[in-house]
Write an enzyme that holds these catalytic residues in place. Structure first.
Site, PDB file in Angstrom:
ATOM      1  N   CYS A  10      13.689  11.179   6.833  1.00  0.00           N
ATOM      2  CA  CYS A  10      13.233  10.085   7.685  1.00  0.00           C
ATOM      3  C   CYS A  10      14.380   9.223   8.190  1.00  0.00           C
ATOM      4  O   CYS A  10      15.508   9.329   7.710  1.00  0.00           O
ATOM      5  CB  CYS A  10      12.220   9.211   6.942  1.00  0.00           C
ATOM      6  SG  CYS A  10      12.779   8.502   5.402  1.00  0.00           S
ATOM      7  N   GLY A  51       3.257  11.813   1.165  1.00  0.00           N
ATOM      8  CA  GLY A  51       3.296  11.629  -0.286  1.00  0.00           C
ATOM      9  C   GLY A  51       2.617  10.375  -0.774  1.00  0.00           C
ATOM     10  O   GLY A  51       1.587  10.430  -1.435  1.00  0.00           O
ATOM     11  N   SER A  52       3.165   9.217  -0.435  1.00  0.00           N
ATOM     12  CA  SER A  52       2.615   7.970  -0.965  1.00  0.00           C
ATOM     13  C   SER A  52       1.397   7.522  -0.169  1.00  0.00           C
ATOM     14  O   SER A  52       1.282   7.788   1.034  1.00  0.00           O
ATOM     15  CB  SER A  52       3.677   6.869  -0.944  1.00  0.00           C
ATOM     16  OG  SER A  52       4.086   6.597   0.387  1.00  0.00           O
ATOM     17  N   GLU A 104      12.012 -14.791   0.082  1.00  0.00           N
ATOM     18  CA  GLU A 104      11.148 -15.790   0.719  1.00  0.00           C
ATOM     19  C   GLU A 104      10.822 -15.435   2.170  1.00  0.00           C
ATOM     20  O   GLU A 104       9.699 -15.651   2.637  1.00  0.00           O
ATOM     21  CB  GLU A 104      11.825 -17.168   0.658  1.00  0.00           C
ATOM     22  CG  GLU A 104      11.924 -17.755  -0.731  1.00  0.00           C
ATOM     23  CD  GLU A 104      13.168 -17.322  -1.493  1.00  0.00           C
ATOM     24  OE1 GLU A 104      13.435 -17.869  -2.583  1.00  0.00           O
ATOM     25  OE2 GLU A 104      13.891 -16.419  -0.988  1.00  0.00           O
ATOM     26  N   HIS A 144       5.360   3.104  10.298  1.00  0.00           N
ATOM     27  CA  HIS A 144       6.053   1.832  10.105  1.00  0.00           C
ATOM     28  C   HIS A 144       5.411   0.707  10.917  1.00  0.00           C
ATOM     29  O   HIS A 144       5.828  -0.448  10.831  1.00  0.00           O
ATOM     30  CB  HIS A 144       7.528   1.980  10.485  1.00  0.00           C
ATOM     31  CG  HIS A 144       8.221   3.070   9.728  1.00  0.00           C
ATOM     32  ND1 HIS A 144       8.335   4.350  10.222  1.00  0.00           N
ATOM     33  CD2 HIS A 144       8.790   3.081   8.510  1.00  0.00           C
ATOM     34  CE1 HIS A 144       8.966   5.104   9.339  1.00  0.00           C
ATOM     35  NE2 HIS A 144       9.248   4.362   8.294  1.00  0.00           N
TER      36      HIS A 144
END
Length: 758
Positions: free
Chosen positions: A645, A433-434, A16, A696
């Site tokens: 990382c 990559g992603s 939540e 990030h």
């Protein structure tokens, strides 16, 4: 017997807090609505612990993003750059956590690092010469009152002043000792406030005590707490440690005026020995961390009871506790509807660990406890045979020889062959990559899992996402492409789902940082690959472009470190089992024509022992070979990449070079690329992409910003060895910011390439 909890998961049973925070970031809810969600979670968690009979219930273990950031704000240590934005209190806090780019200004987020040997990440405090540490906030005091209003008297929890100073980064001429008195005075002010509130116990967490400490470190710790404890008044102070033993400071700790001392009996290898060698003071309470707070297996009641009974010869006042905060395990098994009963019976998540504590407090010290129903039920679990054995896998690991860990061609010879084969030129650009996991990507996965679409339709949709990803990279002008990983929910869970020996959960989420949660798979038996995992998607992606498209794999050490491991065999054995499975996938990718294969070891440093003397003998001597096992069989023209990382790697740079990859990318932008100094000092051979911007944070880096980063990198890294890339995968970012950031990256790369070629 009394019980204590160090901390409880804060994101909620259904995440939540994550969803409310993300709505707030998108300006879909107000700060008041966000705070309402937070208050509801805190109340729910306090009530849960009270119902379980926990004697010392924590407060202030809740955080909107990170507890160390909370402390930084509380101590007036937030850098001026964030305060000068002129935002409200909550948005200033989030600007430090996530960065900010808008009408008020443009600031990067604070650096993020691993929290000791866990997969949680904290935000690094930055102390400048003009930083004035003092108590300015009221969060721990307000949360104590919140709990008191519902009839729960809590034990406020704060990270201790010594650990705060040890984890901080010093940005001027002042050093750690220059701030010691300010920190001590701030904690005196904190204790004064708690005295005014009538708080019975306060918990100061000092996990830095389990690290290697110098005499100067111990002296600093002692000086701080001699001053602080002289002003504790009527408040009892618990010094809480976890993640290991406090061998370097134990004598000083027991000599200080703490009322309770929390010790780790799970990861603390010398904790019992310390009690044997030095008398534990009779006037102090021993808070014994005897239940594993980091793994999901049930506690063996017989072993715990025997341990606690053995501790009674050292202390007559024992409180049982978890070994660390339950932040590191999922919320509850109640959410898992698909786990077979013969599997789930072995697990205890956070809520179930509360029940374990309740039962153990009732069993310990009770005559005839061996006949109690709770004890017998637990005994039955541990008497059963749960391991799924695979004799073939065991034999394969046993038969490994030194040749299985070595590539036939040395790296320098491979480099010449690869440059001729790939024709990438200087300073090639790529991503990690992603690509963003859009709503359509997530819906495709959800529909398939629910049975709303079949495998054929699912794969056709994935191919559509791959084509969009390849087209975007071609349009942007990147040199080495990726397929985007739209078939993957998580870089570890995806592989675990395709390996025998794993079991999976539906909602066993664990906070990694801020709103980022992961769902670690569980290693339940011996591991093997049953079928090719990534070849179909990688082969299709490569068919769409003349440029090389990387095959994307997760390495064995990261798969292991981001899973909940077995406790009945060694980490080495599990790593080699996974390594053999990934080796098969690597060989199949190469056979399918994939010229560049990336084997990510994002979590390599995560399980590095806290004590330096154990680095080689207990970790690196199997972790590095496990990676080499994956790629040692490929041809010299196949280029092997890896990515790491979230960690500082300077101290193990030589070990990383020994992984024998051809190219490595680091997450280093938040740490200002300090690792490149270590690479130069160690004459690092592997080609490297240190990461030119922080993924990030939602902010879009400018071309000029990345040009400056690249110019700096080129002062330490030869142009022949430098790659240009973001610092991590783009999964959590949006399409718009990703496109803009990568366009700027390519533009910056062109400026640098043009300058180098002149």
């Amino acid at each position: 017997m009394n019980s204590s909890l160090i901390g409880f998961p804060r994101v909620g049973k259904g995440r939540e807090l994550k969803f409310a925070s993300e709505k707030y970031f998108r300006k879909e809810i107000s700060v008041e609505e966000l705070e309402k969600v937070a208050k509801g979670l805190k109340i729910m968690h306090w009530n849960l612990q009270q119902a379980a009979g926990i004697s010392h219930i924590p407060s202030n273990d809740f955080s909107y993003y990170d507890n160390l950031l909370d402390l930084t704000v509380l101590l007036n240590a937030l850098p001026n750059g964030y305060r000068q934005l002129g935002l409200n209190e909550r948005d200033t806090y989030f600007a430090a956590a996530r960065g900010y780019q808008g009408e008020a200004g443009d600031v990067k987020a604070l650096a993020m690092k691993k929290w000791f040997n866990t997969n949680y990440h904290y935000l690094v405090p930055e102390l400048f010469d003009d930083t004035e540490i003092k108590l300015v906030g009221d969060k721990p005091f307000a949360e104590y009152e919140e709990a008191k209003e519902i009839g729960v008297l809590t034990k406020p929890v704060l990270i201790g002043g010594f650990t705060f100073l040890k984890l901080a980064k010093y940005k001027g001429s002042k050093t750690i000792n220059d701030f010691a008195d300010q920190v001590a005075n701030a904690y005196i002010a904190i204790l004064n406030r708690f005295n005014e509130q009538g708080v019975a116990w306060v918990q100061f967490d000092e996990p830095s005590l389990v690290t290697d400490l110098s005499e100067e470190d111990v002296a600093l710790f002692t000086a701080i707490y001699e001053k602080v404890l002289a002003h504790k008044g009527n408040v009892k102070v618990l010094l809480q440690t976890y993640f290991g033993d406090i061998r370097d400071s134990y004598e000083e700790v027991i000599g200080l005026d703490f009322d309770g001392i929390g010790l780790d009996f799970i990861e603390g290898k010398q904790t019992v020995e310390l009690l044997e060698r030095h008398v534990f003071p009779a006037d102090k309470t021993l808070f014994a961390g005897v239940l594993n707070g980091k793994n999901i297996w049930k506690s063996d009641y017989k072993k715990v009871i025997d341990l606690v009974n053995g501790l009674e010869k050292y202390s007559n006042d024992i409180v049982i506790s978890t070994s660390c905060s339950l932040l590191h395990v999922p919320y509850t098994l109640e959410s898992e509807t698909s786990l077979p009963a013969d599997v789930s019976r072995y697990f205890a998540f956070a809520k179930e660990k509360l029940q374990e504590i309740k039962e153990l407090t009732e069993l310990i010290g009770t005559s005839g406890y061996e006949e109690q129903e709770a004890y017998l039920a637990n005994l039955q679990v541990f008497s059963a045979d749960r391991v799924y054995e695979d004799k073939h896998v065991q034999a394969s690991v046993a038969s490994l020889t030194e040749r299985d860990f070595v590539r036939n061609f040395p790296r320098k010879k491979r480099r010449a062959i690869q440059k001729e084969k790939l024709q990438l030129g200087l300073l090639p650009t790529t991503t990690i990559g992603s690509f963003p996991q859009t709503r359509e990507v997530k819906q495709n996965r959800s529909k398939y899992r629910k049975g709303d679409i079949g495998r054929a339709e699912y794969d056709e949709n994935i191919k559509g996402f791959i084509k969009e990803c390849i087209d975007l990279q071609e349009e942007l002008g990147l040199d080495v492409l990726v397929h985007g990983e739209s078939e993957r929910n998580d870089m570890v869970e995806f592989f675990g789902e395709n390996l025998a020996g794993y079991v999976f959960t539906e909602k066993a989420w664990v906070q990694s940082y801020g709103t980022r949660c992961v769902k670690p798979p569980i290693i339940f038996g011996d591991i093997r690959r049953e079928n090719p995992i990534t070849v179909f998607y990688s082969e299709y992606a490569q068919s769409l472009s003349d440029k090389p498209v990387k095959g994307m794999l997760t390495g064995p050490v990261t798969i292991l470190n981001w899973s909940f491991p077995r406790e009945d065999i060694s980490l080495r054995e599990m790593a080699f089992q996974i390594g053999l499975a990934i080796r098969e996938e690597v060989q199949d990718l190469e056979a399918a024509g994939i010229k560049i294969i990336q084997i990510d070891e994002a979590a390599l440093k995560e399980k590095l022992p806290i004590r330096r003397e154990e680095w080689a003998s207990e970790y690196l001597d199997w972790a590095i070979p496990a990676f080499r096992l994956c790629h040692s069989g490929v041809r010299p023209e196949t280029q092997v990449h890896t990515h790491m990382c979230y960690s500082e790697f300077e101290e193990i740079v030589q070990d990383i070079d020994n992984m024998d990859a051809d190219v490595i990318s680091f997450e280093a932008s938040r740490s200002k690329l300090t690792i490149i100094d270590a690479l130069k000092a160690n004459q690092f051979e592997t080609e490297v992409g240190p990461g030119v911007y922080d993924i990030h944070s939602p902010r879009v880096p400018s071309v000029e910003e990345m040009v400056a980063v690249l110019k700096n990198a080129l002062t330490k890294i030869d142009e022949e060895n430098l790659w240009i890339n973001p610092d991590c995968g783009l999964k959590t970012r949006g399409i718009k910011e990703t496109r803009e950031s990568l366009a700027n990256l390519v533009a910056a790369a062109k400026i640098i390439k043009d300058a180098v070629s002149v």
